[in-house]
Design a protein around this motif. Sequence first.
Motif, mmCIF file in Angstrom:
data_model
loop_
_atom_site.group_PDB
_atom_site.id
_atom_site.type_symbol
_atom_site.label_atom_id
_atom_site.label_comp_id
_atom_site.label_asym_id
_atom_site.label_seq_id
_atom_site.Cartn_x
_atom_site.Cartn_y
_atom_site.Cartn_z
ATOM 1 N N ASP A 53 5.196 -12.566 -9.511
ATOM 2 C CA ASP A 53 6.435 -12.523 -10.311
ATOM 3 C C ASP A 53 7.348 -11.385 -9.853
ATOM 4 O O ASP A 53 7.878 -10.625 -10.673
ATOM 5 N N ASN A 54 7.495 -11.243 -8.547
ATOM 6 C CA ASN A 54 8.356 -10.234 -7.921
ATOM 7 C C ASN A 54 7.928 -8.795 -8.210
ATOM 8 O O ASN A 54 8.710 -7.869 -8.040
ATOM 9 N N LYS A 55 6.699 -8.595 -8.649
ATOM 10 C CA LYS A 55 6.189 -7.247 -8.906
ATOM 11 C C LYS A 55 5.036 -6.967 -7.953
ATOM 12 O O LYS A 55 4.146 -7.797 -7.786
ATOM 13 N N LEU A 56 5.050 -5.793 -7.327
ATOM 14 C CA LEU A 56 3.969 -5.400 -6.431
ATOM 15 C C LEU A 56 2.693 -5.205 -7.246
ATOM 16 O O LEU A 56 2.667 -4.401 -8.177
ATOM 17 N N VAL A 57 1.643 -5.964 -6.897
ATOM 18 C CA VAL A 57 0.389 -5.883 -7.653
ATOM 19 C C VAL A 57 -0.788 -5.431 -6.795
ATOM 20 O O VAL A 57 -1.826 -5.041 -7.330
ATOM 21 N N ALA A 58 -0.640 -5.490 -5.477
ATOM 22 C CA ALA A 58 -1.709 -5.033 -4.579
ATOM 23 C C ALA A 58 -1.081 -4.620 -3.257
ATOM 24 O O ALA A 58 -0.050 -5.162 -2.840
ATOM 25 N N TYR A 59 -1.741 -3.663 -2.597
ATOM 26 C CA TYR A 59 -1.160 -3.080 -1.386
ATOM 27 C C TYR A 59 -2.252 -2.430 -0.545
ATOM 28 O O TYR A 59 -3.254 -1.938 -1.074
ATOM 29 N N CYS A 60 -2.039 -2.410 0.751
ATOM 30 C CA CYS A 60 -2.805 -1.553 1.649
ATOM 31 C C CYS A 60 -1.969 -1.331 2.905
ATOM 32 O O CYS A 60 -0.984 -2.024 3.146
ATOM 33 N N ARG A 61 -2.380 -0.356 3.693
ATOM 34 C CA ARG A 61 -1.675 -0.136 4.950
ATOM 35 C C ARG A 61 -2.659 -0.313 6.096
ATOM 36 O O ARG A 61 -3.852 -0.036 5.977
ATOM 37 N N ILE A 62 -2.134 -0.810 7.195
ATOM 38 C CA ILE A 62 -2.910 -1.065 8.404
ATOM 39 C C ILE A 62 -2.417 -0.092 9.474
ATOM 40 O O ILE A 62 -1.217 0.005 9.729
ATOM 41 N N ILE A 63 -3.377 0.611 10.067
ATOM 42 C CA ILE A 63 -3.037 1.664 11.025
ATOM 43 C C ILE A 63 -3.576 1.288 12.399
ATOM 44 O O ILE A 63 -4.742 0.913 12.543
ATOM 45 N N ALA A 64 -2.722 1.399 13.388
ATOM 46 C CA ALA A 64 -3.076 1.048 14.763
ATOM 47 C C ALA A 64 -4.076 2.035 15.352
ATOM 48 O O ALA A 64 -4.080 3.216 14.986
ATOM 49 N N PRO A 65 -4.920 1.569 16.274
ATOM 50 C CA PRO A 65 -5.741 2.511 17.042
ATOM 51 C C PRO A 65 -4.793 3.481 17.758
ATOM 52 O O PRO A 65 -3.691 3.096 18.167
ATOM 53 N N ASN A 66 -5.218 4.738 17.886
ATOM 54 C CA ASN A 66 -4.336 5.707 18.534
ATOM 55 C C ASN A 66 -5.172 6.780 19.228
ATOM 56 O O ASN A 66 -6.383 6.632 19.362
ATOM 57 N N LEU A 67 -4.527 7.842 19.646
ATOM 58 C CA LEU A 67 -5.225 8.907 20.365
ATOM 59 C C LEU A 67 -6.274 9.605 19.500
ATOM 60 O O LEU A 67 -7.273 10.100 20.008
ATOM 61 N N LYS A 68 -6.053 9.648 18.177
ATOM 62 C CA LYS A 68 -6.993 10.309 17.274
ATOM 63 C C LYS A 68 -8.188 9.427 16.945
ATOM 64 O O LYS A 68 -9.249 9.929 16.612
ATOM 65 N N SER A 69 -7.995 8.106 17.016
ATOM 66 C CA SER A 69 -9.064 7.180 16.643
ATOM 67 C C SER A 69 -8.976 5.907 17.479
ATOM 68 O O SER A 69 -7.912 5.297 17.565
ATOM 69 N N PRO A 70 -10.089 5.480 18.059
ATOM 70 C CA PRO A 70 -10.088 4.229 18.823
ATOM 71 C C PRO A 70 -10.142 3.000 17.920
ATOM 72 O O PRO A 70 -10.082 1.882 18.399
ATOM 73 N N TYR A 71 -10.229 3.233 16.609
ATOM 74 C CA TYR A 71 -10.365 2.137 15.665
ATOM 75 C C TYR A 71 -9.027 1.786 15.020
ATOM 76 O O TYR A 71 -8.193 2.652 14.801
ATOM 77 N N ALA A 72 -8.867 0.515 14.676
ATOM 78 C CA ALA A 72 -7.815 0.134 13.749
ATOM 79 C C ALA A 72 -8.319 0.556 12.373
ATOM 80 O O ALA A 72 -9.529 0.653 12.152
ATOM 81 N N GLN A 73 -7.415 0.835 11.460
ATOM 82 C CA GLN A 73 -7.848 1.302 10.143
ATOM 83 C C GLN A 73 -7.091 0.576 9.032
ATOM 84 O O GLN A 73 -5.931 0.193 9.212
ATOM 85 N N ILE A 74 -7.769 0.411 7.919
ATOM 86 C CA ILE A 74 -7.150 -0.101 6.705
ATOM 87 C C ILE A 74 -7.308 0.994 5.661
ATOM 88 O O ILE A 74 -8.405 1.525 5.480
ATOM 89 N N GLY A 75 -6.221 1.345 5.004
ATOM 90 C CA GLY A 75 -6.290 2.417 4.025
ATOM 91 C C GLY A 75 -5.342 2.212 2.866
ATOM 92 O O GLY A 75 -4.572 1.266 2.832
ATOM 93 N N ARG A 76 -5.419 3.144 1.925
ATOM 94 C CA ARG A 76 -4.592 3.122 0.716
ATOM 95 C C ARG A 76 -4.688 1.763 0.008
ATOM 96 O O ARG A 76 -3.717 1.222 -0.468
ATOM 97 N N VAL A 77 -5.905 1.226 -0.031
ATOM 98 C CA VAL A 77 -6.157 -0.073 -0.669
ATOM 99 C C VAL A 77 -6.047 0.114 -2.177
ATOM 100 O O VAL A 77 -6.769 0.916 -2.766
ATOM 101 N N VAL A 78 -5.149 -0.644 -2.798
ATOM 102 C CA VAL A 78 -4.903 -0.448 -4.215
ATOM 103 C C VAL A 78 -4.506 -1.759 -4.891
ATOM 104 O O VAL A 78 -3.780 -2.565 -4.313
ATOM 105 N N VAL A 79 -5.030 -1.953 -6.098
ATOM 106 C CA VAL A 79 -4.677 -3.090 -6.941
ATOM 107 C C VAL A 79 -4.225 -2.522 -8.283
ATOM 108 O O VAL A 79 -4.882 -1.646 -8.847
#
Length: 147
Positions: A53-79
């Motif tokens: 209903d046009n309201k943000l109800v869940a969110y997360c961010r996806i972070i690319a692998p980079n020099l600090k980490s060879p992994y992709a990351q998922i964070g700030r997971v929130v409902v």
Amino acid sequence: MEIELKKFDELNAKQLYAIYQLRSEVFVVEQNCAYQDIDEVDLDALHLQFFFDNKLVAYCRIIAPNLKSPYAQIGRVVVSSTQRKKGLGKQLMKVAIEKTLEIYPNHVIHISAQTYLLRFYRELGFNDTGDTYLEDGIPHVGMDYGK
């Protein structure tokens, strides 16, 4: 349910406000954790948003692998507290995993999981990678998917 995945500079002011409001509502107020939620990682992350209903109800961010980490990351997971116990967290994570693997194929996905959610993440296919540690005063465990 409407789902959007956007780069930071594709977010409009209202979307960015809704993201920060939801993250602050849960991570800072509900979990009573004073920390710098807004960080430079937001600028380079992909922002996965679920709207009802046009309201943000869940969110997360996806972070690319980079020099600090060879992994992709998922964070700030929130409902949103109003939408919990409806399977939305699992749906959010399934989409996040799918999108992460699509965008960053052949990369392990890493998360920093709050310990009370270990079973939830294990059921999604994540495996513990080490001992419990404190992150902003909350017990966490590193977990990987695809390793």
